[in-house]
Design a protein around this motif. Structure first.
Motif, PDB file in Angstrom:
ATOM      1  N   ARG A 165      -8.643   4.333   6.181  1.00  0.00           N
ATOM      2  CA  ARG A 165      -9.025   5.707   6.546  1.00  0.00           C
ATOM      3  C   ARG A 165      -9.095   6.641   5.355  1.00  0.00           C
ATOM      4  NH1 ARG A 165      -4.906   6.828  11.280  1.00  0.00           N
ATOM      5  NH2 ARG A 165      -3.826   5.354   9.986  1.00  0.00           N
ATOM      6  N   TRP A 166      -8.165   6.506   4.398  1.00  0.00           N
ATOM      7  CA  TRP A 166      -8.098   7.414   3.252  1.00  0.00           C
ATOM      8  C   TRP A 166      -8.003   6.635   1.947  1.00  0.00           C
ATOM      9  CZ3 TRP A 166      -4.612   8.765   7.409  1.00  0.00           C
ATOM     10  CH2 TRP A 166      -5.094   9.803   8.181  1.00  0.00           C
ATOM     11  N   PRO A 167      -9.072   5.971   1.530  1.00  0.00           N
ATOM     12  CA  PRO A 167      -8.993   5.157   0.312  1.00  0.00           C
ATOM     13  C   PRO A 167      -8.741   5.971  -0.956  1.00  0.00           C
ATOM     14  CG  PRO A 167     -11.251   5.302   1.094  1.00  0.00           C
ATOM     15  CD  PRO A 167     -10.386   5.920   2.151  1.00  0.00           C
ATOM     16  N   GLY A 168      -9.129   7.232  -0.987  1.00  0.00           N
ATOM     17  CA  GLY A 168      -8.910   8.072  -2.165  1.00  0.00           C
ATOM     18  C   GLY A 168      -7.518   8.640  -2.258  1.00  0.00           C
ATOM     19  N   LYS A 169      -6.739   8.527  -1.203  1.00  0.00           N
ATOM     20  CA  LYS A 169      -5.384   9.074  -1.181  1.00  0.00           C
ATOM     21  C   LYS A 169      -4.320   7.991  -1.114  1.00  0.00           C
ATOM     22  CE  LYS A 169      -6.581  13.422  -0.995  1.00  0.00           C
ATOM     23  NZ  LYS A 169      -6.249  14.369  -2.029  1.00  0.00           N
ATOM     24  N   GLY A 192       4.200   8.735  -2.048  1.00  0.00           N
ATOM     25  CA  GLY A 192       4.719   7.530  -2.679  1.00  0.00           C
ATOM     26  C   GLY A 192       5.308   6.538  -1.690  1.00  0.00           C
ATOM     27  N   ARG A 193       5.242   6.875  -0.422  1.00  0.00           N
ATOM     28  CA  ARG A 193       5.790   6.004   0.612  1.00  0.00           C
ATOM     29  C   ARG A 193       4.815   4.874   0.942  1.00  0.00           C
ATOM     30  NH1 ARG A 193       8.463  10.190   4.971  1.00  0.00           N
ATOM     31  NH2 ARG A 193       9.988  11.057   3.528  1.00  0.00           N
ATOM     32  N   PHE A 194       5.385   3.794   1.429  1.00  0.00           N
ATOM     33  CA  PHE A 194       4.558   2.673   1.864  1.00  0.00           C
ATOM     34  C   PHE A 194       3.800   3.050   3.134  1.00  0.00           C
ATOM     35  CE2 PHE A 194       7.942   0.587  -0.549  1.00  0.00           C
ATOM     36  CZ  PHE A 194       7.166  -0.116  -1.452  1.00  0.00           C
ATOM     37  N   HIS A 252       0.854  -1.188   0.000  1.00  0.00           N
ATOM     38  CA  HIS A 252       0.000   0.000   0.000  1.00  0.00           C
ATOM     39  C   HIS A 252       0.889   1.236   0.000  1.00  0.00           C
ATOM     40  CE1 HIS A 252      -2.924  -2.992   1.150  1.00  0.00           C
ATOM     41  NE2 HIS A 252      -2.150  -3.307   2.166  1.00  0.00           N
ATOM     42  N   ARG A 253       0.506   2.256  -0.775  1.00  0.00           N
ATOM     43  CA  ARG A 253       1.284   3.488  -0.877  1.00  0.00           C
ATOM     44  C   ARG A 253       0.404   4.717  -0.726  1.00  0.00           C
ATOM     45  NH1 ARG A 253       6.450   3.253  -3.461  1.00  0.00           N
ATOM     46  NH2 ARG A 253       6.835   1.221  -4.391  1.00  0.00           N
ATOM     47  N   ILE A 276      -0.310   7.961  -8.594  1.00  0.00           N
ATOM     48  CA  ILE A 276       0.886   7.217  -8.217  1.00  0.00           C
ATOM     49  C   ILE A 276       1.687   6.945  -9.483  1.00  0.00           C
ATOM     50  CG2 ILE A 276       1.716   4.964  -7.403  1.00  0.00           C
ATOM     51  CD1 ILE A 276       0.654   6.408  -5.131  1.00  0.00           C
ATOM     52  N   ARG A 277       3.003   7.199  -9.440  1.00  0.00           N
ATOM     53  CA  ARG A 277       3.867   6.795 -10.537  1.00  0.00           C
ATOM     54  C   ARG A 277       4.554   5.508 -10.109  1.00  0.00           C
ATOM     55  NH1 ARG A 277       9.242   9.684 -12.782  1.00  0.00           N
ATOM     56  NH2 ARG A 277       9.900   9.057 -10.703  1.00  0.00           N
ATOM     57  N   GLN A 278       4.498   4.505 -10.966  1.00  0.00           N
ATOM     58  CA  GLN A 278       5.157   3.244 -10.658  1.00  0.00           C
ATOM     59  C   GLN A 278       5.869   2.747 -11.904  1.00  0.00           C
ATOM     60  OE1 GLN A 278       0.973   1.328 -10.222  1.00  0.00           O
ATOM     61  NE2 GLN A 278       2.416  -0.334 -10.280  1.00  0.00           N
ATOM     62  N   TRP A 279       6.841   1.886 -11.702  1.00  0.00           N
ATOM     63  CA  TRP A 279       7.614   1.326 -12.797  1.00  0.00           C
ATOM     64  C   TRP A 279       7.154  -0.103 -13.044  1.00  0.00           C
ATOM     65  CZ3 TRP A 279      11.083   4.286 -15.454  1.00  0.00           C
ATOM     66  CH2 TRP A 279      11.355   5.529 -14.899  1.00  0.00           C
ATOM     67  N   VAL A 280       6.843  -0.389 -14.313  1.00  0.00           N
ATOM     68  CA  VAL A 280       6.416  -1.750 -14.684  1.00  0.00           C
ATOM     69  C   VAL A 280       7.236  -2.252 -15.842  1.00  0.00           C
ATOM     70  CG1 VAL A 280       4.073  -1.455 -13.846  1.00  0.00           C
ATOM     71  CG2 VAL A 280       4.609  -0.909 -16.206  1.00  0.00           C
TER      72      VAL A 280
END
Length: 70
Positions: A23-27, A13-15, A7-8, A66-70
């Motif tokens: 508590r904050w599903p939209g964030k 961008g932190r875990f 979860h981030r 969120i930016r992630q690398w795939v």
């Protein structure tokens, strides 16, 4: 390596722990990590829906994506 969920925070961008997601599903966003990820290109996801968004939208709304690398 087995696949697992992490979860981030969309803003930093932190875990974060699972309780923060409740508590904050939209964030926050939940990702699957493990085998099958090559981490060679960036993609952007909406923190609220988890859907992919364009790079322009991702860069223009950093606290909601969120930016992630795939």
């Amino acid at each position: 390596m087995a696949r697992r969920s992490v979860h981030r925070s969309a803003k930093t961008g932190r875990f974060v722990p699972k309780s923060t997601v409740a508590r904050w599903p939209g964030k926050t966003t939940t990702e699957q990590v493990g085998s099958g990820t090559s981490n060679h290109r960036p993609v952007y996801r909406s923190a609220a829906t988890g859907r992919f968004v364009t790079p322009g939208h991702g860069k223009g709304n950093p606290s909601g994506t969120i930016r992630q690398w795939v």
